[in-house]
Motif scaffolding. Structure first.
Motif, PDB file in Angstrom:
ATOM      1  N   LEU A  18       0.833  -1.214   0.000  1.00 24.90           N
ATOM      2  CA  LEU A  18       0.000   0.000   0.000  1.00 24.90           C
ATOM      3  C   LEU A  18       0.864   1.260   0.000  1.00 24.90           C
ATOM      4  CD1 LEU A  18      -2.852  -1.094   2.418  1.00 24.90           C
ATOM      5  CD2 LEU A  18      -3.035  -0.709  -0.040  1.00 24.90           C
ATOM      6  N   LEU A  44      -7.929   7.756  -2.299  1.00 23.94           N
ATOM      7  CA  LEU A  44      -8.706   7.091  -1.252  1.00 23.94           C
ATOM      8  C   LEU A  44      -9.311   5.785  -1.772  1.00 23.94           C
ATOM      9  CD1 LEU A  44     -10.006   7.102   1.581  1.00 23.94           C
ATOM     10  CD2 LEU A  44     -11.897   8.410   0.604  1.00 23.94           C
ATOM     11  N   GLU A  47      -6.701   3.068  -2.436  1.00 22.75           N
ATOM     12  CA  GLU A  47      -6.223   2.516  -1.161  1.00 22.75           C
ATOM     13  C   GLU A  47      -7.241   1.522  -0.595  1.00 22.75           C
ATOM     14  OE1 GLU A  47      -3.700   3.489   1.446  1.00 22.75           O
ATOM     15  OE2 GLU A  47      -4.739   2.632   3.167  1.00 22.75           O
ATOM     16  N   GLU A  48      -8.520   1.912  -0.576  1.00 27.92           N
ATOM     17  CA  GLU A  48      -9.550   1.048   0.011  1.00 27.92           C
ATOM     18  C   GLU A  48      -9.738  -0.228  -0.815  1.00 27.92           C
ATOM     19  OE1 GLU A  48     -10.637   1.592   2.881  1.00 27.92           O
ATOM     20  OE2 GLU A  48     -10.247   3.716   3.205  1.00 27.92           O
ATOM     21  N   ILE A 107     -16.311  -1.365  14.484  1.00 23.73           N
ATOM     22  CA  ILE A 107     -14.996  -0.978  13.982  1.00 23.73           C
ATOM     23  C   ILE A 107     -14.831  -1.602  12.599  1.00 23.73           C
ATOM     24  CG2 ILE A 107     -12.510  -1.125  14.387  1.00 23.73           C
ATOM     25  CD1 ILE A 107     -13.997   0.610  16.420  1.00 23.73           C
ATOM     26  N   VAL A 110     -16.273   0.524   6.724  1.00 23.69           N
ATOM     27  CA  VAL A 110     -16.547   1.788   6.028  1.00 23.69           C
ATOM     28  C   VAL A 110     -15.790   1.935   4.707  1.00 23.69           C
ATOM     29  CG1 VAL A 110     -17.166   3.044   8.122  1.00 23.69           C
ATOM     30  CG2 VAL A 110     -14.812   3.129   7.307  1.00 23.69           C
ATOM     31  N   LEU A 114     -16.898   4.361   1.689  1.00 13.06           N
ATOM     32  CA  LEU A 114     -16.093   5.521   1.276  1.00 13.06           C
ATOM     33  C   LEU A 114     -15.873   5.506  -0.240  1.00 13.06           C
ATOM     34  CD1 LEU A 114     -13.370   5.712   4.098  1.00 13.06           C
ATOM     35  CD2 LEU A 114     -15.308   7.251   3.762  1.00 13.06           C
TER      36      LEU A 114
ATOM     37  N   ARG B  20       0.194  11.144   6.165  1.00 14.78           N
ATOM     38  CA  ARG B  20      -0.900  10.372   5.560  1.00 14.78           C
ATOM     39  C   ARG B  20      -1.420   9.345   6.558  1.00 14.78           C
ATOM     40  NH1 ARG B  20      -1.436  10.147  -0.098  1.00 14.78           N
ATOM     41  NH2 ARG B  20      -2.178   8.016   0.057  1.00 14.78           N
ATOM     42  N   ASP B  22      -3.207   6.810   6.296  1.00  7.94           N
ATOM     43  CA  ASP B  22      -3.713   5.683   5.509  1.00  7.94           C
ATOM     44  C   ASP B  22      -3.350   4.397   6.251  1.00  7.94           C
ATOM     45  OD1 ASP B  22      -0.993   5.689   5.149  1.00  7.94           O
ATOM     46  OD2 ASP B  22      -1.041   5.983   2.980  1.00  7.94           O
ATOM     47  N   THR B  23      -3.484   3.262   5.601  1.00  8.80           N
ATOM     48  CA  THR B  23      -3.182   2.002   6.288  1.00  8.80           C
ATOM     49  C   THR B  23      -1.738   1.998   6.774  1.00  8.80           C
ATOM     50  OG1 THR B  23      -4.747   0.916   4.814  1.00  8.80           O
ATOM     51  CG2 THR B  23      -3.266  -0.515   6.056  1.00  8.80           C
ATOM     52  N   THR B  24      -0.824   2.416   5.900  1.00  5.80           N
ATOM     53  CA  THR B  24       0.597   2.416   6.249  1.00  5.80           C
ATOM     54  C   THR B  24       0.863   3.330   7.443  1.00  5.80           C
ATOM     55  OG1 THR B  24       1.078   2.094   3.898  1.00  5.80           O
ATOM     56  CG2 THR B  24       2.910   2.781   5.297  1.00  5.80           C
ATOM     57  N   LEU B  53      -6.767  10.669   4.791  1.00  7.76           N
ATOM     58  CA  LEU B  53      -7.344   9.757   5.787  1.00  7.76           C
ATOM     59  C   LEU B  53      -8.084   8.640   5.067  1.00  7.76           C
ATOM     60  CD1 LEU B  53      -8.195   9.062   8.760  1.00  7.76           C
ATOM     61  CD2 LEU B  53     -10.184  10.541   8.395  1.00  7.76           C
ATOM     62  N   ALA B  54      -7.788   7.394   5.451  1.00  5.87           N
ATOM     63  CA  ALA B  54      -8.497   6.243   4.892  1.00  5.87           C
ATOM     64  C   ALA B  54      -9.122   5.446   6.036  1.00  5.87           C
ATOM     65  CB  ALA B  54      -7.537   5.384   4.068  1.00  5.87           C
ATOM     66  N   SER B  55      -9.805   4.349   5.697  1.00  2.00           N
ATOM     67  CA  SER B  55     -10.621   3.665   6.699  1.00  2.00           C
ATOM     68  C   SER B  55      -9.809   3.116   7.876  1.00  2.00           C
ATOM     69  CB  SER B  55     -11.438   2.545   6.053  1.00  2.00           C
ATOM     70  OG  SER B  55     -10.604   1.583   5.468  1.00  2.00           O
ATOM     71  N   TYR B  56      -8.562   2.728   7.619  1.00  2.35           N
ATOM     72  CA  TYR B  56      -7.763   2.214   8.746  1.00  2.35           C
ATOM     73  C   TYR B  56      -7.463   3.331   9.754  1.00  2.35           C
ATOM     74  CZ  TYR B  56      -4.976  -1.436  10.940  1.00  2.35           C
ATOM     75  OH  TYR B  56      -4.508  -2.389  11.814  1.00  2.35           O
ATOM     76  N   ILE B  58      -9.525   5.815  10.374  1.00  2.00           N
ATOM     77  CA  ILE B  58     -10.787   5.978  11.110  1.00  2.00           C
ATOM     78  C   ILE B  58     -10.886   4.920  12.209  1.00  2.00           C
ATOM     79  CG2 ILE B  58     -13.293   5.812  10.918  1.00  2.00           C
ATOM     80  CD1 ILE B  58     -13.008   6.907   8.068  1.00  2.00           C
ATOM     81  N   ARG B  59     -10.460   3.709  11.858  1.00  2.00           N
ATOM     82  CA  ARG B  59     -10.476   2.615  12.841  1.00  2.00           C
ATOM     83  C   ARG B  59      -9.652   2.993  14.080  1.00  2.00           C
ATOM     84  NH1 ARG B  59      -9.868  -3.435  12.438  1.00  2.00           N
ATOM     85  NH2 ARG B  59     -10.669  -3.188  10.344  1.00  2.00           N
ATOM     86  N   LEU B  62     -11.542   5.613  16.128  1.00  2.00           N
ATOM     87  CA  LEU B  62     -12.713   5.053  16.819  1.00  2.00           C
ATOM     88  C   LEU B  62     -12.308   4.167  17.993  1.00  2.00           C
ATOM     89  CD1 LEU B  62     -15.419   3.943  14.224  1.00  2.00           C
ATOM     90  CD2 LEU B  62     -15.585   5.716  15.970  1.00  2.00           C
ATOM     91  N   VAL B  63     -11.302   3.330  17.775  1.00  2.00           N
ATOM     92  CA  VAL B  63     -10.817   2.481  18.872  1.00  2.00           C
ATOM     93  C   VAL B  63     -10.327   3.373  20.012  1.00  2.00           C
ATOM     94  CG1 VAL B  63      -8.998   0.853  19.567  1.00  2.00           C
ATOM     95  CG2 VAL B  63     -10.273   0.464  17.454  1.00  2.00           C
TER      96      VAL B  63
END
Lengths: 148, 113
Positions: A18, A44, A47-48, A107, A110, A114, B20, B22-24, B53-56, B58-59, B62-63
């Motif tokens: 990634l 975005l 990546e997703e 968790i 999303v 997105l 970033r 993101d996941t990384t 910002l990506a979903s990871y 956000i995770r 939230l956690v």
């Protein structure tokens, strides 16, 4: 504007890939995608989409090939993500139920939402044992990146 | 991705994230972030220097908010840039974690918590 020929990158199903994907997009998107909002949306969604394939495409842990191609077609940026993982159509995934409180919030779940929100169109097909997900991003006339 | 921690007035811990998310990036900051939210009560997460910002990501937020709430603490977000704010809104995160545009307003909300 610089060349807008389709660009292609092939990745493996390893989360470390990634970072390579992000670097690849950043390497050309700022120079040729006039709208920073569209550039953000492309980054975005890719990546997703790729993260999903990496995390869930090979439940038994075999190596996958994930090809990403981005080009321009008829006034829109078009991204194609093709992989040889298990069949998965993200366009059929129902939208998540909006949580009402932090305690109820799930968790995860999303990423596809997105993608659906940030891309203008999503199309999926299974062809020759591969998932092919096509995302379109329309370049708004008024959202051109400021000069300088 | 970088993470910086600062203690500010009112017993508040300000966590500045940069880069970033993101996941990384999220994988890099996840452990130190969880440690902070576990140890601290009132937390401002400054996203003004986060450009993606990506979903990871956000995770992780939230956690963190769930960990803070579980021990009667509170986590709020400060100053996400436009597209980052749009991701938070699209994901519904803005209804779960309060977002503020000024540090004063964020600190006030934490003082009242």
């Amino acid at each position: 504007m610089a060349s807008v020929e389709a660009r292609r990158l092939v990745l493996r199903n390893d989360l470390a890939e990634l970072q390579r994907l992000a670097g690849w997009i950043q390497g050309w998107s700022d120079a040729i995608v006039p709208s920073s909002d569209v550039s953000f949306a492309v980054q975005l969604c890719l990546e997703e989409a790729v993260a999903n394939v990496i995390m869930y495409g090979s439940p038994k842990g075999g190596t996958l090939e994930i090809a990403v191609e981005v080009g321009r077609d008829d006034g829109a940026w078009v991204a194609l993500i093709e992989d040889n993982g298990r069949q998965f159509d993200p366009t059929t995934v129902p939208p998540p139920v909006p949580p009402t409180s932090l305690d109820d919030a799930k968790i995860g779940d999303v990423g596809i939402h997105l993608m659906r929100s940030f891309a203008d169109h999503m199309h999926y097909e299974r062809r020759d044992g591969r998932n092919r997900l096509t995302l379109r991003f329309v370049e708004p006339q008024a959202s051109v990146r400021p000069a300088g | 991705m970088d993470i910086a921690v600062e203690e500010i007035a009112g017993g508040i811990t300000k966590v500045g994230l940069r880069g970033r998310f993101d996941t990384t990036g999220a994988v890099v900051v996840e452990l130190p972030f969880n440690k902070i939210v576990t140890e601290k009560q009132k937390i401002i997460v400054d996203l003004s220097a986060v450009n993606f910002l990506a979903s990871y990501g956000i995770r992780v937020l939230l956690v963190g908010a769930k960990i803070a709430k579980a021990k009667d603490g509170k986590l709020v977000i400060l100053c996400p840039e436009n597209n980052v704010a749009k991701v938070l809104k699209t994901a519904g995160t803005d209804t779960l974690i309060p977002i503020f545009q000024s540090e004063g307003a964020a600190a006030e909300a934490l003082a009242a918590a």
